[in-house]
Write a protein that holds these residues in place. Structure first.
Motif, short mmCIF file in Angstrom:
data_model
loop_
_atom_site.label_atom_id
_atom_site.label_comp_id
_atom_site.label_asym_id
_atom_site.label_seq_id
_atom_site.Cartn_x
_atom_site.Cartn_y
_atom_site.Cartn_z
N GLN A 296 -2.60 4.08 11.13
CA GLN A 296 -3.46 3.82 9.98
C GLN A 296 -4.92 3.73 10.41
O GLN A 296 -5.80 4.27 9.73
N ILE A 354 2.57 7.17 7.11
CA ILE A 354 1.46 6.23 7.20
C ILE A 354 0.17 6.98 6.88
O ILE A 354 -0.13 8.01 7.48
N THR A 359 1.59 2.38 4.50
CA THR A 359 2.85 3.10 4.55
C THR A 359 3.37 3.42 3.14
O THR A 359 3.45 2.55 2.28
#
Length: 397
Positions: A296, A354, A359
């Motif tokens: 991320q 992700i 997510t």
């Protein structure tokens, strides 16, 4: 206590009238086997939500530019078809109908305006075109439609996160206000009433207002008189800026709390020093600098670098939302067995990825962004967003 539930009768009526223009259910032609693959972006480039729409356009275009620079999809370039809904539900319906009529459009990114999304998404679904909503509301996916997906968390998720924060910080008495003419705020109000009981929180003020209202002295007087520990405000547009400045001058000793609708510098720069200490819950991407290293954070860095290269400002709730949603469509295009609307829909329903917003795990029974870890609680300081201590503790595990 005054509770009004806004019913989007006018919005839905407009959708039904304008749906007559749609080729929904007509079995639009096969997608062309050559030429660009098109993704339609229906967003608010003018009107009240134009700052949100501009962010949507930034994020979507960067995602498209990235895939094209890498060679496109299966040898074909991707084209972003941009349509301005003017922050008007009727216009959003017209734009979606236009997109449906172009067989090269394999998916639609919808408006950040919840009223527009509620009107337009069902039309795309009836025409069997995947529609990714960029508005936070519970209405679209309360019952799973095969062709409608929620990119942002719904209002139930926003509310759940902020009520967990309030509960852990011993906030047992709160004031609540919401825009009765906005689907997003009405959904947030409903979720707040339900969660307050669950978390043992007493709502001592429950006040409805209009999105265009500019006078809130009466509301703030009620907050002062009841002395709650927190004041949760569900609203969009200029109202939160007005309330923030008035609240700062009022001397009221309560924690002012807003939602992800204010999670950009469009809000924090507008309120200036009056915003210091205000709490918001929004995407984890908004506090991307504080994210732990990983996938991320890497997505955050990519968008941040691209925005800086184009002098487009920082990562915000709205450009990260569109960047994330467009990335999901692109990945669905890459993995679909056939470059068709049905193929993209089938691939979207298998999403497990992700993104900059956290997510996503979609399935035949869940088209929501429902992972509470995708939502963060942060505060305003010098027009910047920093994780609340409560949030920081959770990010560190």
């Amino acid at each position: 206590m005054r509770t009004k539930i806004y019913k989007a009768t006018a919005v839905l009526s407009a959708a039904l009238i304008l749906a007559g223009c749609s080729n929904a259910g007509s079995g639009a032609g096969e997608a062309p086997s050559e030429g660009p693959i098109k993704i339609a972006l229906v967003t608010s480039l003018t009107g009240a939500y134009s700052p949100l729409g501009e962010g949507n356009l930034q994020g979507a275009q960067i995602a498209v530019d990235e895939v094209n620079a890498a060679g496109g999809i299966k040898g074909r370039q991707v084209e972003l078809v941009v349509k301005d809904d003017k922050t008007v539900a009727d216009q959003s319906v017209i734009n979606v109908n236009d997109a449906i009529g172009d067989d090269s459009v394999l998916a639609i990114l919808g408006s950040p305006d919840s009223n527009s999304a509620v009107a337009a998404a069902p039309i795309a679904a009836r025409a069997q075109v995947p529609y990714l909503s960029q508005s936070s509301n519970d209405t679209l996916t309360a019952k799973v439609d095969p062709y409608i997906f929620n990119s942002p968390p719904n209002t139930a998720a926003w509310a759940e996160k902020v009520f967990l924060y309030m509960k852990d910080n011993k906030m047992t008495k709160i004031a609540l206000a919401y825009a009765e003419d906005d689907v997003f705020a009405v959904g947030g109000h409903k979720s707040s009433l339900e969660l307050a009981k669950e978390h043992g929180i007493d709502i001592v003020v429950d006040e409805a207002f209009k999105t265009a209202d500019t006078e809130f002295s009466g509301l703030l007087q009620k907050v002062r008189d009841t002395a709650p520990q927190a004041f949760l405000f569900w609203g969009t547009g200029a109202a939160p800026v007005i309330v923030t400045k008035a609240f700062a001058d009022s001397g009221i000793d309560s924690q002012l709390i807003f939602t992800g609708a204010q999670a950009s510098t469009l809000y924090s720069n507008a309120v200036g020093k009056a915003g210091d200490g205000v709490i918001l819950d929004g995407y984890t991407s908004v506090i991307g600098e504080y994210l732990p290293e990983g996938e991320q954070k890497n997505e955050y860095k990519k968008l941040k670098t691209a925005l800086e290269a184009k002098n487009l400002g920082p990562v915000s709730q709205f450009n990260s939302d569109s960047y994330s949603a467009t990335t999901l469509i692109i990945e669905a295009l890459k993995s679909s067995e056939e470059l068709t609307r049905e193929g993209v829909r089938d691939a979207l329903e298998k999403t497990d990825r992700i993104t900059i917003n956290g997510t996503y795990k979609w399935s035949p029974t869940d088209h929501n962004n429902s992972d509470l870890d995708n939502v963060a609680v942060f505060e305003v300081k010098d027009s910047n967003f920093i994780p609340a201590e409560w949030q920081m503790a959770r990010m560190k595990g």
